[in-house]
Write a protein that holds these residues in place. Structure first.
Motif, mmCIF file in Angstrom:
data_model
loop_
_atom_site.group_PDB
_atom_site.id
_atom_site.type_symbol
_atom_site.label_atom_id
_atom_site.label_comp_id
_atom_site.label_asym_id
_atom_site.label_seq_id
_atom_site.Cartn_x
_atom_site.Cartn_y
_atom_site.Cartn_z
ATOM 1 N N ARG A 229 0.822 -1.208 0.000
ATOM 2 C CA ARG A 229 0.000 0.000 0.000
ATOM 3 C C ARG A 229 0.859 1.263 0.000
ATOM 4 O O ARG A 229 0.478 2.285 -0.596
ATOM 5 N N TRP A 230 2.009 1.216 0.667
ATOM 6 C CA TRP A 230 2.883 2.382 0.626
ATOM 7 C C TRP A 230 3.379 2.629 -0.787
ATOM 8 O O TRP A 230 3.450 3.775 -1.245
ATOM 9 N N LEU A 231 3.716 1.558 -1.495
ATOM 10 C CA LEU A 231 4.114 1.712 -2.894
ATOM 11 C C LEU A 231 2.980 2.316 -3.713
ATOM 12 O O LEU A 231 3.213 3.107 -4.636
ATOM 13 N N ALA A 232 1.734 1.962 -3.350
ATOM 14 C CA ALA A 232 0.582 2.495 -4.082
ATOM 15 C C ALA A 232 0.458 4.001 -3.915
ATOM 16 O O ALA A 232 -0.126 4.681 -4.770
ATOM 17 N N THR A 233 0.994 4.551 -2.829
ATOM 18 C CA THR A 233 0.909 6.002 -2.633
ATOM 19 C C THR A 233 1.714 6.769 -3.681
ATOM 20 O O THR A 233 1.482 7.967 -3.886
ATOM 21 N N LEU A 234 2.652 6.103 -4.343
ATOM 22 C CA LEU A 234 3.502 6.776 -5.329
ATOM 23 C C LEU A 234 2.824 6.926 -6.684
ATOM 24 O O LEU A 234 3.333 7.648 -7.548
ATOM 25 N N THR B 288 -2.456 -4.068 -6.098
ATOM 26 C CA THR B 288 -1.307 -4.420 -6.934
ATOM 27 C C THR B 288 -1.165 -3.537 -8.172
ATOM 28 O O THR B 288 -0.051 -3.323 -8.656
ATOM 29 N N GLU B 289 -2.275 -3.013 -8.691
ATOM 30 C CA GLU B 289 -2.174 -2.188 -9.894
ATOM 31 C C GLU B 289 -1.330 -0.949 -9.639
ATOM 32 O O GLU B 289 -0.464 -0.590 -10.439
ATOM 33 N N LYS B 290 -1.555 -0.292 -8.519
ATOM 34 C CA LYS B 290 -0.765 0.899 -8.205
ATOM 35 C C LYS B 290 0.655 0.520 -7.796
ATOM 36 O O LYS B 290 1.610 1.232 -8.122
ATOM 37 N N ALA B 291 0.804 -0.584 -7.075
ATOM 38 C CA ALA B 291 2.140 -1.016 -6.674
ATOM 39 C C ALA B 291 2.987 -1.361 -7.894
ATOM 40 O O ALA B 291 4.187 -1.085 -7.926
ATOM 41 N N ARG B 292 2.370 -1.958 -8.906
ATOM 42 C CA ARG B 292 3.096 -2.284 -10.144
ATOM 43 C C ARG B 292 3.655 -1.015 -10.776
ATOM 44 O O ARG B 292 4.785 -0.986 -11.252
ATOM 45 N N ILE C 235 6.885 20.452 -0.211
ATOM 46 C CA ILE C 235 8.152 19.753 0.020
ATOM 47 C C ILE C 235 8.517 18.856 -1.153
ATOM 48 O O ILE C 235 9.644 18.891 -1.660
ATOM 49 N N GLN C 236 7.555 18.024 -1.597
ATOM 50 C CA GLN C 236 7.872 17.071 -2.658
ATOM 51 C C GLN C 236 6.805 17.002 -3.737
ATOM 52 O O GLN C 236 7.098 17.114 -4.914
ATOM 53 N N GLY C 237 5.569 16.796 -3.350
ATOM 54 C CA GLY C 237 4.511 16.668 -4.331
ATOM 55 C C GLY C 237 3.416 15.740 -3.841
ATOM 56 O O GLY C 237 3.305 15.415 -2.655
ATOM 57 N N VAL C 238 2.618 15.264 -4.783
ATOM 58 C CA VAL C 238 1.446 14.457 -4.456
ATOM 59 C C VAL C 238 1.836 13.139 -3.802
ATOM 60 O O VAL C 238 1.143 12.654 -2.904
ATOM 61 N N SER C 239 2.938 12.534 -4.223
ATOM 62 C CA SER C 239 3.343 11.249 -3.649
ATOM 63 C C SER C 239 3.574 11.357 -2.146
ATOM 64 O O SER C 239 3.163 10.479 -1.373
ATOM 65 N N LEU C 240 4.208 12.430 -1.708
ATOM 66 C CA LEU C 240 4.430 12.614 -0.280
ATOM 67 C C LEU C 240 3.113 12.877 0.443
ATOM 68 O O LEU C 240 2.917 12.422 1.577
#
Length: 612
Positions: A125-130, A490-494, A189-194
């Motif tokens: 899920r953390w990967l999905a935040t990116l 998994t779609e976002k993590a991919r 600071i960084q953008g939407v991912s943060l």
């Protein structure tokens, strides 16, 4: 995308340390109000301090924005001061963490297994935040409001933004926006991912708090099961990986509920002070927390009724008001209504507009006893099984080992909040997440602290029976692959792992919008692409941003000037005629004169003629 992963991970970790440092100071201030001694590091304290810190950073952003210092340099300076001042507390957490890790080696296989699965889900899920933003409301309201802060560097009275700017300004822009302030800090600071990562961090902080409270009252096995149950509740996890605000509001709100229950059992004023602080932050996220605030007030009054103690409730009210008071005081002064636009009229907004807004928020279905009793069947799916089992097994927590009074209070909260949600508030399921999570915790207690095999057998029979009833009312979907991919997103993590291109990822959500801007990029045609008013733009690529055609000029010449000023050179009609892209009659001649330059399926891209 190893570079993005490393960058956001490092910034996320720094923000967490800064939140812990600030959270300790905020908690100590709240404890001082009720004359309570600061508590040493523990799992509960860690989660509470992190939640207090993230809420505190949003408040700090509010203060910095009020003086025009909403910039990353100011955030970095304040964070450095907080870390230096809290260095002893941070060192104490480091030592406590080492002791906890050493003790974890002796944990049971069940506990370690639950935590391992939860960790896998959390990492995915953390990967999905990116991944790029795709949720409608985050693109329409929450991120534009955050961008108002990040771009302007100061806090406006109204955080406007969104497809209907005047409506967003008058209604959405005046709702509590504590989380949008935190998102604005992340964008600076960084953008939407943060921003996404910080939202998930708030949920993780709550999970730590919940695990600590359940462990203190019922033991390690129920705590591990509660962590697993929440980790396998995809609705709250998906919300936390976007720039929605409901997961954060739920984390503050439910954390406050657990702390107030802990106070009712242990009678430590510091727990109540922390609960009031988190409840104040929840009230700064959404008005829906007012129901929980009312229930908390009833609990405090019931516990202290015989003692006639006034200092504690007054102190708790002061703490909560300090955490959320700005948003309510602003509306009270501007509109004479602290909860604008609800309850006490809606000046500046027509009755028809207000009615449409309320209808969209409430999304009521049939208000019948039958529909109320069928609420658990909304979660009768393989991937929401923990939520369904939460409702089915929560009453059994009354018979578990441990404080029955705590289980009873939590069960009363589930019933009361669900009743309020169904009959008064909304039928949107994300507004029910606080009650669902508490129900999941109670189910974990019922199983993990069951009084012998007989109670486990009762739980199993009850679960199977409830599943059978749900199957009759709402057929289950138990596809294992769908369940696992939903849990892990998994779609976002991919995408985050570089296994899918940005274009392919966005195409899944926006279809021909991506094809259209790809075509423009290939032909080196620059300019904004106008869409229908309510269509969220993917902002891909940056040379051809998509945004709603929102013009209010009274003449075609005025409309041309507005479109030229915003560099709107193209229009995309998707499943509709180009004439419907704007309801302004003055825009119709411009739209009628547009020339189609690309067509695919039901999508047509037009070049606007803005001469004349």
């Amino acid at each position: 995308m190893p570079g993005l992963i490393v960058e956001v991970l490092a910034l996320n970790a720094l923000c967490a340390v800064a939140a812990l440092a600030l959270g300790e100071w905020v908690l100590r201030g709240a404890e001082a109000v009720v004359a309570a001694e600061p508590r040493p590091p523990s799992l509960t304290r860690l989660g509470t301090a992190l939640l207090a810190g993230f809420g505190g950073w949003a408040l700090a952003g509010t203060l910095l924005g009020a003086v025009g210092l909403f910039r990353w340099e100011a955030f970095a300076a304040v964070a450095a001061v907080c870390v230096v001042l809290a260095r002893r507390q941070l060192a104490a957490y480091r030592r406590a963490g080492a002791r906890f890790a050493a003790g974890a080696r002796h944990a049971s296989f069940l506990t370690l297994g639950c935590l391992a699965v939860a960790l896998v889900v959390g990492v995915s899920r953390w990967l999905a935040t990116l991944a790029p933003s795709e949720a409608s409301d985050e693109l329409a309201y929450h991120l534009p409001e955050a961008q108002t802060l990040a771009a302007g560097h100061w806090l406006r009275l109204t955080l406007g933004g969104g497809p209907e700017f005047w409506l967003s300004t008058r209604i959405y822009g005046n709702l509590p926006t504590l989380m949008e302030t935190l998102f604005g800090e992340a964008l600076s600071i960084q953008g939407v991912s943060l921003a996404h990562a910080l939202h998930l961090s708030i949920l993780v902080s709550f999970v730590l708090l919940a695990a600590g409270v359940v462990r203190e009252l019922w033991g390690s096995r129920p705590a591990a099961l509660a962590v697993l149950g929440i980790a396998l509740f995809p609705e709250v996890l998906h919300d936390a990986t976007t720039a929605y605000v409901d997961a954060a509001g739920t984390s503050f709100e439910t954390g406050a509920v657990l702390l107030f229950v802990l106070w009712a059992i242990r009678r430590r004023p510091g727990d109540a002070a922390a609960g009031a602080l988190l409840l104040g932050f929840a009230l700064g996220v959404k008005y829906t927390a007012l129901a929980t605030a009312g229930l908390a007030a009833v609990l405090v009054a019931a516990v202290l009724a015989r003692r006639r103690e006034w200092r504690l409730p007054i102190g708790l009210a002061a703490i909560a008001l300090l955490a959320c008071g700005y948003w309510y005081a602003k509306n009270l002064v501007r509109f004479g209504n602290p909860v604008f636009p609800f309850v006490f009229a809606h000046p500046g907004v027509s009755d028809a507009t207000y009615s449409d807004f309320v209808a969209s928020v409430h999304a009521f279905g049939p208000r019948t006893i039958k529909a109320f009793l069928e609420i658990p069947t909304r979660y009768a799916n393989g991937y929401t099984a923990t939520a369904f089992l939460g409702f089915a097994l929560a009453p059994l927590a009354l018979f578990a080992r441990g404080p029955r009074r705590a289980a009873a209070l939590l069960l009363v909260y589930v019933v009361a909040y669900t009743t309020y949600w169904f009959w008064i508030e909304s039928h949107q399921s994300r507004f029910l997440m606080s009650a669902v999570i508490v129900a999941i915790i109670l189910a974990a207690v019922a199983i993990g602290a069951a009084r012998g095999p007989a109670m486990l057998a009762v739980a199993a029979v009850l679960a199977v029976g409830a599943a059978g009833v749900a199957q009759h009312v709402h057929p289950w979907s138990t596809n294992p692959r769908t369940t696992v991919t939903t849990w892990l997103d998994t779609e976002k993590a991919r995408y985050a792992l570089g296994l899918e291109s940005r274009s392919s990822y966005l195409h899944r959500y926006y279809g021909c919008q991506v094809d259209a801007v790809d075509l423009l990029a290939t032909r080196r045609l620059r300019g904004v692409v106008g869409l229908w008013d309510y269509d969220p733009p993917p902002n891909y690529p940056v040379h051809n941003v998509l945004e709603p055609i929102s013009v209010d000029a009274a003449t075609p010449a005025g409309v041309r000037d507005q479109l030229r000023a915003r560099n709107v050179r193209f229009a995309l009609a998707q499943g509709r005629s180009i004439a419907t892209l704007s309801g302004n009659p003055a825009a119709q001649p411009i739209l009628a004169a547009a020339r189609p330059i690309w067509h695919e399926g039901d999508c047509t891209l037009y070049r606007l003629n803005l001469t004349g």
